[in-house]
Write an enzyme that holds these catalytic residues in place. Structure first.
Site, PDB file in Angstrom:
ATOM      1  N   GLU A   1       0.556  -1.882   0.527  1.00 44.23           N
ATOM      2  CA  GLU A   1       0.314   0.531  -0.399  1.00 44.23           C
ATOM      3  C   GLU A   1       0.347   1.228  -0.266  1.00 44.23           C
ATOM      4  OE1 GLU A   1      -2.972  -0.306   2.941  1.00 44.23           O
ATOM      5  OE2 GLU A   1      -3.851  -1.655   2.502  1.00 44.23           O
TER       6      GLU A   1
ATOM      7  N   HIS B   1     -10.339  -6.274  -1.519  1.00 47.60           N
ATOM      8  CA  HIS B   1     -11.293  -7.028  -0.527  1.00 47.60           C
ATOM      9  C   HIS B   1     -12.227  -5.467  -0.833  1.00 47.60           C
ATOM     10  CE1 HIS B   1      -9.255  -7.186   2.783  1.00 47.60           C
ATOM     11  NE2 HIS B   1      -7.357  -6.362   2.927  1.00 47.60           N
TER      12      HIS B   1
ATOM     13  N   ASP C   1     -11.989 -10.734   0.219  1.00 47.77           N
ATOM     14  CA  ASP C   1     -13.206 -10.896   0.497  1.00 47.77           C
ATOM     15  C   ASP C   1     -14.235  -9.669   0.311  1.00 47.77           C
ATOM     16  OD1 ASP C   1     -12.496  -8.082   2.191  1.00 47.77           O
ATOM     17  OD2 ASP C   1     -11.624  -9.208   4.447  1.00 47.77           O
TER      18      ASP C   1
ATOM     19  N   ASN D   1       2.138  -5.368  -3.092  1.00 46.25           N
ATOM     20  CA  ASN D   1       0.686  -5.598  -2.725  1.00 46.25           C
ATOM     21  C   ASN D   1      -0.133  -3.981  -2.373  1.00 46.25           C
ATOM     22  OD1 ASN D   1      -1.325  -8.051  -2.207  1.00 46.25           O
ATOM     23  ND2 ASN D   1      -0.958  -6.607   0.114  1.00 46.25           N
TER      24      ASN D   1
ATOM     25  N   GLU E   1      -6.390 -10.593  -1.161  1.00 44.22           N
ATOM     26  CA  GLU E   1      -7.047 -10.613   0.772  1.00 44.22           C
ATOM     27  C   GLU E   1      -8.116  -9.982   0.525  1.00 44.22           C
ATOM     28  OE1 GLU E   1      -4.918  -7.030   2.777  1.00 44.22           O
ATOM     29  OE2 GLU E   1      -2.578  -7.861   2.155  1.00 44.22           O
TER      30      GLU E   1
HETATM   31  C1  XIL Z   1      -5.197  -5.719   9.249  1.00 41.02           C
HETATM   32  C2  XIL Z   1      -5.565  -7.354   9.336  1.00 41.02           C
HETATM   33  O1  XIL Z   1      -6.501  -8.124   9.215  1.00 41.02           O
HETATM   34  C3  XIL Z   1      -6.425  -7.142  11.107  1.00 41.02           C
HETATM   35  O2  XIL Z   1      -5.894  -8.532  11.940  1.00 41.02           O
HETATM   36  C4  XIL Z   1      -5.861  -5.988  11.612  1.00 41.02           C
HETATM   37  O3  XIL Z   1      -6.013  -5.828  12.747  1.00 41.02           O
HETATM   38  C5  XIL Z   1      -4.532  -5.004  10.841  1.00 41.02           C
HETATM   39  O4  XIL Z   1      -4.606  -5.734   9.519  1.00 41.02           O
HETATM   40  N1  XIL Z   1      -4.786  -4.762   3.815  1.00 41.02           N
HETATM   41  C6  XIL Z   1      -2.941  -5.173   4.650  1.00 41.02           C
HETATM   42  C7  XIL Z   1      -3.474  -5.813   6.082  1.00 41.02           C
HETATM   43  O5  XIL Z   1      -2.722  -5.473   3.695  1.00 41.02           O
HETATM   44  O6  XIL Z   1      -2.521  -6.443   5.959  1.00 41.02           O
HETATM   45  C8  XIL Z   1      -4.633  -5.736   7.138  1.00 41.02           C
HETATM   46  O7  XIL Z   1      -4.831  -6.718   7.898  1.00 41.02           O
HETATM   47  C9  XIL Z   1      -5.788  -5.731   5.596  1.00 41.02           C
HETATM   48  C10 XIL Z   1      -5.871  -4.362   4.486  1.00 41.02           C
END
Ligand code: XIL
Length: 367
Positions: free
Chosen positions: A150, A234, A269, A198, A267
């Site tokens: 990010e 996400h 969802d 990422n 990631e």
């Molecule tokens: C999130 C985790 O799921 C949580 O448990 C933590 O509190 C915060 O981070 N992008 C990312 C991940 O790259 O590392 C993040 O994960 C979600 C957003």
């Protein structure tokens, strides 16, 4: 003739895929030649159902938090690998691959680091040492790393961060040079590992994904060691045009893969609105399944998309509830009792259909 050959083998794959009924994501993914993974929390491994569904359904894991700076670096002098090691041990016991997440991120850093008023020289030293120590600790037990996470904002501009420009590692005025630097350090530390950039919200063709594309193209042209892009994925499952979204995701994956890199969905969802007891409507869960199906298809129709990973697998444990302050949830493939949801069936059926038949001609290697 070559094309003939291709359609013949494609049909063969099709027949094999449809006659052998793969009953788990893992079996179907093995057959389709793609990794199917999930983020995990090692504190849950002792829960019998968590561990058994995880081992049965997935061939890859990634520590959700266990390799972040705030876990690995409780203080300036200590490296704590206990949580990460648990993930690697679980993976080894169940013949799973491990993705590492993440080495360089402007968030989730410990206070001693962010409030320490360190100079660029000190930060550069810390970061180089961190990358080297963490990657060497895991060696070939971790096949791919999110080296940088990010780094871009929604307009495709570099985000302010401790590593870039606050005060940064000494390359604050030089655009993506700090990212290039850390990829070079990572490659030096572990030449065999696949190195990923990422990012969130760069899944479709948009300003951010244009900037990712431009950066990776530049890196590839100049021999900067980068092997892939992770698309976090996400997704908020309401206000979106499902079909045009997945078409745009597919086009974005295709253009990245055409640069000669891999794409991982890292990631995934699909959160939906929930009521005060955490439950979603049947319609939203159906739409969620369609989104899962569309994204999995977008990956499978591009040869360069080599892994699909969800951010957790059971609605019992997901970051979405707290992240959305209780307004969204039920984002994953299994419900809170580990029962497979419609989304699971959608992913399973896409994986079972295999990947060869779906290649659009424009991205098939033989074209
Ligand atoms: C999130 C985790 O799921 C949580 O448990 C933590 O509190 C915060 O981070 N992008 C990312 C991940 O790259 O590392 C993040 O994960 C979600 C957003």
């Amino acid at each position: 003739m070559a094309r003939h050959h291709y359609w013949f083998s494609a049909c063969l794959v099709c027949v094999l895929a449809s006659t052998g009924s793969a009953q788990t994501l893992r079996k179907a993914a093995d057959r389709a030649g793609v990794l199917i993974g999930t983020a995990v929390r090692p504190s849950q491994f002792s829960e019998r159902r968590y561990a058994s569904v995880l081992a049965r359904e997935f061939n890859m894991v990634e520590p959700e938090d266990a390799l972040k700076w705030w876990v690995v670096r409780p203080d300036r002098h200590t490296y704590d690998f206990r949580a990460g090691d648990k993930v690697v041990r679980f993976a080894q016991a169940h013949q799973m691959q491990v993705r590492g997440h993440c080495l360089v991120w402007g968030r989730d850093n410990p206070d001693w680091l962010t409030r320490g008023h360190f100079t660029s020289r000190q930060l550069s030293h810390f970061l180089r040492d961190h990358i080297s120590r963490v990657m060497k600790h895991y060696g070939d037990q971790v096949f791919a790393w999110d080296v940088v996470n990010e780094a871009l904002d929604e307009n495709g501009k570099l985000r302010d961060s401790i590593w870039y420009n606050q005060p940064g590692i000494g390359l604050a005025a030089s655009g993506t040079a700090y990212i290039e630097q850390v990829f070079r350090w990572a490659h030096k530390a572990c030449p065999g590992a696949l190195l990923f950039y990422n990012e969130a919200e760069g899944e479709t063709v948009n300003r951010k994904s244009d900037a990712i594309y431009a950066m990776v193209k530049d890196f590839k042209e100049r021999g900067v060691p980068i092997d892939g892009v992770g698309l976090q994925m996400h997704i908020s499952g309401n206000d979106i045009e499902n079909e045009s979204m997945t078409a745009s995701i597919s086009a974005n994956i295709a253009r990245l893969a055409a640069l000669g890199i891999q794409v991982h969905i890292t990631e995934f969802d699909v959160s939906v609105p929930v009521d005060s007891s955490g439950l979603a409507s049947r319609d939203d869960l159906k739409q969620q399944a369609d989104i899962y199906r569309g994204v999995v298809r977008a990956c499978l129709e591009n040869a360069g998309c080599t892994a699909i990973q969800t951010w957790g697998f059971t609605d019992r444990y997901s970051w979405i509830r707290s992240h959305s302050r209780g307004t969204r949830g039920q984002a994953l493939l299994f419900d809170r009792d580990y029962e497979p949801k419609a989304a699971y069936q959608a992913v399973l059926s896409e994986l079972s259909a295999g990947r060869v038949l779906s290649y659009p001609r424009s991205v098939h290697p033989s074209n």
